[in-house]
Design an enzyme around this catalytic site. Structure first.
Site, mmCIF file in Angstrom:
data_model
loop_
_atom_site.group_PDB
_atom_site.id
_atom_site.type_symbol
_atom_site.label_atom_id
_atom_site.label_comp_id
_atom_site.label_asym_id
_atom_site.label_seq_id
_atom_site.Cartn_x
_atom_site.Cartn_y
_atom_site.Cartn_z
ATOM 1 C CD GLU A 123 -3.687 -11.276 -10.868
ATOM 2 O OE1 GLU A 123 -4.146 -10.148 -11.113
ATOM 3 O OE2 GLU A 123 -3.661 -12.183 -11.700
ATOM 4 C CG MET A 265 -4.360 -5.501 -9.130
ATOM 5 S SD MET A 265 -4.040 -7.098 -9.928
ATOM 6 C CE MET A 265 -5.604 -7.911 -9.630
ATOM 7 C CD GLU A 266 -6.846 -7.966 -13.105
ATOM 8 O OE1 GLU A 266 -5.790 -7.312 -13.198
ATOM 9 O OE2 GLU A 266 -6.898 -9.205 -13.203
ATOM 10 C CG ASN A 267 -7.178 -4.281 -7.196
ATOM 11 O OD1 ASN A 267 -6.701 -5.385 -7.054
ATOM 12 N ND2 ASN A 267 -6.440 -3.183 -7.275
ATOM 13 C CD GLU A 300 -4.889 -3.662 -15.620
ATOM 14 O OE1 GLU A 300 -5.485 -4.571 -15.022
ATOM 15 O OE2 GLU A 300 -3.768 -3.828 -16.165
HETATM 16 N N1 B3K Z 1 -3.547 -8.925 -13.294
HETATM 17 C C1 B3K Z 1 -2.472 -7.995 -13.066
HETATM 18 C C2 B3K Z 1 -1.143 -8.639 -12.896
HETATM 19 C C3 B3K Z 1 -0.848 -9.128 -11.528
HETATM 20 C C4 B3K Z 1 0.595 -9.557 -11.397
HETATM 21 C C5 B3K Z 1 0.847 -10.274 -10.134
HETATM 22 N N2 B3K Z 1 2.253 -10.520 -9.915
HETATM 23 C C6 B3K Z 1 -2.389 -6.969 -14.137
HETATM 24 C C7 B3K Z 1 -2.966 -7.322 -15.433
HETATM 25 O O1 B3K Z 1 -2.559 -8.244 -16.109
HETATM 26 O O2 B3K Z 1 -3.898 -6.684 -15.827
HETATM 27 ZN ZN ZN Z 2 -4.286 -8.431 -17.270
#
Ligand code: B3K
Ligand code: ZN
Length: 875
Positions: A123, A265-267, A300
């Site tokens: 992301e 990061m919520e992969n 997350e």
């Molecule tokens: N979704 C990610 C953040 C990604 C940042 C990219 N530069 C973490 C979060 O907000 O949970």
């Molecule tokens: Zn988030």
């Protein structure tokens, strides 16, 4: 670089249904083979038109379609696009093979290495640094991934979903195959390979399924995982109980890495975390760190529904998942700790960071209209103001109404990529409410002002409240928002009075009402008000606005002592302090003598001795508005005068309240071995805040007290707090404590970050001291946590050093930005923002800041990340 605009959204020219990937990980380059099933989206592209995919820093080795290798005329690649012509029809399978270099990837986006392991960050647009793809969130597919690597070096090979096969390969290598049955956008892809410790647990879901939980960390950190696991279990339970949301896969993995650009990061099924938000042991992590770990794990985890199952159609919609998920994690933390304390902490952060951003050059609506580099828009506006906007739905619709809206949102959109308008429609439809006007919170930038004027009519026993909303200075197209204003009247005894509209009985009326302001100006009249009340407006900070209201110091002190709304009680103190501090700063700027009204000291003394308050609330009550909040209230800020005024008030409070602070510290400090229950946490927070305030005068007995605490501490909360006091005053106590802390913790990166940060924010820390630490053997520009703890803290928390009148602080930070720009543009673009508010400062500071921005802009080959920030700051 050209901006992208929200209004230009177009659906993708092709859909992708299935993706298969093969990774061959090597020390000197990695090959990635992909097989992707495409289907033309006839609504958007003409039959026969080529397929155009996105990529960055890919060396293309091979391209084939439906099993047939394409020659040079069949495809062409530029630095960022792969064009495939001669497509056999409207649905086909494309295979590509590329070579990438994770081993030299210092940007930490895409596939990279951290502590010898492989990991990914995709992301927002990092997947295109792994393979050619339609790297946009509205393209959702199922993935099957095979990872192959040396078995001794990388015994753990992880990706999203379920582990379906493991096999040995030739030459000491092995492969693991993963399948993720849920359709996902490419930004949720993850891969990790390494030699890691696995801390295991389970969770039984509300329908009785058992989920395996796995937390992967470096072996040396094996004993710092318990809290993360417990946090995950509590989050899973809470989301079931609060929103009826159950986890979907059978496995949930979290991997901690030490080189990471942001928090976590919520992969899907495989979160990758900054180790700062996983590792916690009581001697290495403070109470605040423990709380942050739990909050980020929760955040997350909550993304699995708000973000992954329902994702964003395009990146302009980022707040759809981020604002909502921050709102959810805030409610979780409030439930687990204290609602009042959490609310105050959050609003303090919002005002310091988001309000500043919203009045500066990077101001944007929570749903931005344009961007050059998407990573620049992971901002406190999208996140924290976004969460405030979600909170307003709840305030308007009630908890139950909000839940109905959430249920409808999932019922309608599970498995889809949607927009903020879809969310608003679900909230409106589930509650039969018209929320059209509410869209303005998504369209307008800046912080609106809410003006309140109250009038008590004694003969008629009525109280009339007039509320007016007005445009932020930087929003020329402002139209009135739909604003919930939570309101109460506090009677002379300190108790709330009934809020009766005409014809209602005041003794039976509610004592708190949410007034819905929709026009520019509206009035409300309350009846049966039998004595002159003090109004309490915007309780709980029910809307993200600047409240303006003429109030006497006596009324503020009265609310500070009595308001039943704990947020407004705290905020009355903040308003009181802010007025005092700004007036003192104006005097300091003119070189006039400073004095503090004894009534202010008494107001703080009362709070400190109010036994109905817990230690955290007391410590919040005595914290003064910070540099950011104060400077937002002025144009032509003289930083030296602001700092002088703040120091003066802190030192005066320290002297005048000495006895009370000593008594409070003594009573609040938990005795016996360390415990992490609420009571002990509140106690430590108060005791350490008291010690901090006491140490402001630098008296010997207080230094001794801090030394004693530092030497005896069995936990990081007390150790860090004591060190924080000792470093404020130059002397042997300072150097000795820093040395002792270094010797004990030089092997622990996260604790060393604290060692850097504590110095970087301390009073004696000037540019010369900064340069010394910059050259320290434990400093590196390649680790984002270390950069944030030295450069970031110096630039954003050390106002003395950063705003040195000769401009040396600005120059030092600009030097770091230029160096970082070539290594890691995302981190560089965070650091450079410290220079953004240059227009707010008086000369010579403004000119000196501007000169550094100009110097940065001149760099050849500047990243688009930094370019976007600098050009908006100078524009
Ligand atoms: N979704 C990610 C953040 C990604 C940042 C990219 N530069 C973490 C979060 O907000 O949970
Ligand atoms: Zn988030």
């Amino acid at each position: 670089p050209q901006p992208k605009y929200r209004k230009d959204y177009q659906a993708p020219g092709f859909w992708i249904h299935e993706v298969e990937l093969w990774f061959d990980l090597g020390a000197d380059g990695t090959t990635v083979r992909s097989s992707i099933r495409f289907e033309r989206n006839a609504a958007v592209t003409e039959p026969g038109s080529p397929l155009v995919l996105m990529g960055e820093e890919l060396e293309t080795l091979r391209v084939s379609v439906d099993g047939k290798e394409l020659g040079a005329s069949g495809w062409s690649a530029t630095a960022t696009e792969l064009t495939v012509r001669d497509l056999p029809g409207d649905s086909f399978t494309l295979e590509t093979e590329v070579r990438i270099h994770p081993e030299s990837n210092t940007a930490l986006s895409g596939l990279y290495r951290s502590s010898g392991n492989f990991c990914t960050q995709c992301e927002a647009e990092g997947f295109r640094r792994i393979t050619w793809f339609l790297d946009r969130p509205d393209v959702m597919a199922t993935y099957r991934v095979t990872v192959t690597a040396d078995k001794t070096k990388y015994p753990m090979l992880l990706s999203n979903g379920n582990r379906i096969e493991e096999r040995e390969e030739e030459g000491g290598r092995h492969s693991v195959v993963w399948e993720d049955p849920f359709k996902k956008p490419s930004y949720l892809f993850a891969l990790v390979a390494g030699d890691l410790h696995c801390h295991r647990g389970t969770f039984e879901t509300m329908t009785g399924r058992t989920i395996d939980l796995e937390i992967y960390v470096e072996h040396k950190d094996a004993d710092k995982c318990d809290h993360a696991l417990g946090s995950l279990q509590r989050s899973m339970k809470w989301d079931e109980e609060t929103f009826g949301l159950e986890y979907d896969l059978d496995l949930y993995m979290i991997v901690a890495v030490s080189d990471f650009n942001m928090g976590a990061m919520e992969n899907k099924g495989l979160n990758v975390f900054n180790s700062k938000y996983v590792l916690a042991r009581t001697d290495t992590a403070s109470d605040a760190d423990f709380e942050a770990v739990e909050a980020v794990i929760a955040h997350e985890y909550f993304h699995n529904w708000t973000g992954n199952r329902v994702t964003c159609r395009d990146w302009f919609q980022l707040t759809l998942k981020e604002g909502l998920t921050v709102y959810r994690d805030a409610r979780f933390t409030a439930d687990k700790t204290s609602e009042a304390v959490k609310r105050i902490d959050d609003v303090q952060g919002l005002r310091a960071h988001q309000f500043a951003e919203d009045s500066g050059p990077m101001a944007h609506p929570i749903r931005p209209e344009q961007y050059i580099e998407m990573n620049n828009f992971y901002t406190s506006t999208v996140y924290e103001k976004g969460a405030e906007v979600i909170r307003m739905y709840e305030t308007l619709l009630g908890r139950d109404g909000f839940r109905k809206g959430m249920d409808l949102y999932f019922e309608r959109h599970d498995g889809q990529a949607v927009t903020c308008d879809d969310f608003r429609a679900a909230m409106a439809d589930a509650n039969g409410r018209d929320l059209d006007q509410f869209e303005r919170w998504y369209l307008q930038k800046g912080t609106p002002t809410l003006k309140a004027v109250g009038c008590y009519d004694e003969p008629n026993q009525t109280y009339t409240l007039e509320l007016t909303q007005s445009a932020p200075e930087n929003e020329p197209h402002f139209e009135p928002t739909h604003m919930p204003v939570s309101f109460g009247l506090v009677g002379p005894t300190g108790a709330d009075m009934g809020l009766a509209f005409e014809g209602e009985d005041a003794s039976k009326a509610p004592t708190n009402r949410v007034l819905e302001l929709r026009e520019m100006t509206q009035t409300w009249t309350f009846h049966g008000v039998c004595a002159r009340p003090v109004p309490s407006v915007l309780r709980g900070f029910s809307a993200p606005v600047n409240l303006e209201m003429e109030r006497s110091q006596e009324d503020l002190a009265f609310l500070f002592a009595h308001d039943s709304d704990s947020f407004n009680r705290w905020d009355a103190g903040q308003t009181l302090f802010k007025g005092v501090l700004l007036a003192l700063a104006d005097r300091a700027a003119k070189g006039e003598a400073l004095t503090l009204d004894p009534a202010v000291v008494e107001a703080v003394r009362n709070l400190l001795n109010d036994e109905s308050l817990d230690g955290s609330l007391k410590s919040q009550a005595m914290s003064l508005p910070g540099f950011s909040v104060l400077s937002q209230a002025r144009t032509h800020v003289n930083p030296a005068a602001l700092i002088e005024a703040r120091d003066f008030v802190i030192e005066t409070l320290s002297r005048e309240l000495r006895g009370d602070l000593l008594a409070q510290r003594k009573a609040a400090r938990p005795t016996g071995a360390y415990r992490a229950d609420k009571e002990s946490i509140h106690g430590r927070r108060l005791a350490n805040a008291a010690l901090g305030l006491l140490s402001a005068t630098g008296e010997d007995d207080i230094i001794e007290m801090a030394e004693e605490q530092f030497a005896a501490a069995d936990n990081m909360t007390d150790s860090q707090a004591a060190l924080g006091c000792l470093v404020q005053i130059p002397g042997s106590h300072r150097t000795q404590a820093l040395q002792a802390f270094y010797e004990r913790w030089s092997g622990d990166a996260l604790v060393m970050d604290k060692w850097f940060a504590i110095q970087a924010m301390s009073r004696p820390f000037d540019v010369a001291a900064y340069e010394l630490l910059r050259a320290h053997k434990n400093f590196t520009m390649e680790n984002p946590n270390r950069v944030r703890s030295l450069v970031g803290v110096f630039a954003m928390q050390n106002f003395r050093g950063f705003h040195a009148q000769d401009g040396s602080g600005y120059r030092a930070v600009a030097d770091a930005v230029l160096e970082l720009d070539s290594l890691n543009p995302q981190v560089a673009s965070r650091m450079v923002r410290a220079l953004n508010p240059w227009k707010q400062f008086a000369a010579p500071w403004s000119d000196l800041m501007k000169a550094q921005l100009e110097r940065i802009r001149e760099k050849k080959g500047l990243s688009k990340d930094v370019f976007e920030i600098v050009s908006s700051a100078l524009g």
